[in-house]
Design a protein around this motif. Sequence first.
Motif: not given
Length: 246
Positions: A9-13, A32-37, A61-63, A76-78
């Motif tokens: 999962a990708v979660v922005t914010g 598995a979680v990608v924390v977008g911030y 991952v900063r974005a 891509d990183r995810t």
Amino acid sequence: MSVADPRVAVVTGGARGIGRQVVRWLAAEGFAVVVGYANDTDQAALAVKEIVEAGRRAIAVRADVADETAVAALFDRTEREYGGVDVVVHAAARTAAGTIADLDLSELDELHRVNIRGTFVVNQQAARHVRPGGAIVNFSSSDVGLAPEGQAAYVASKAAVEAITLILARELRGRDVTVNAVAPGPTATDLFFDGKDEQTIALLAARPPLQRLGTPEDIAEIVAFLAGPAARWVNGQVLRANGGIV
């Protein structure tokens, strides 16, 4: 993806507020979680630390969600880290209050950039990357239906999120990917409390028949439902999670 691999999962914010609680819930569900911030590096790192210490997998991952190059790099990183993307929760947003007559147009431009362009950019990458059986969950607001005074710019931006959600659900025909939005009512986050006096908070808490503010946990559970197997027949919908405010 092998049987042993987790869903991703990708979660922005995902560093604060509702997004942070969504990260916790999805991790607890085995993702598995990608924390977008965007800016809060310390809180994003804490979110990852909490998950890893619980024996789950996570990275931050900063974005900037409105920057298509940064968001493409996030996806891509995810994929490099975990092999694919199954769920995208787009919780990053901003708010601004002011009457139509008085609102500084720079605030309108920033709302458009983050809430509309950001949603479009994240959903564009999600449409390109989410695997069959996956889900995309956007965030609207119950204010779209309530139309409160002083919120025209914010409500307009969130109405655009609802339009993007429905159209993307239709455009992904045949992909086995659901696209829905959650529209919270007043929810007890730092963003909600910022700039409000106790009387205003009390009035807003009294509006739902359930006589309280929502909590990030309330909303995160709904997101987890939409991201999970029980919601595969829910598609192109806006779920107004507000305790019964009409």
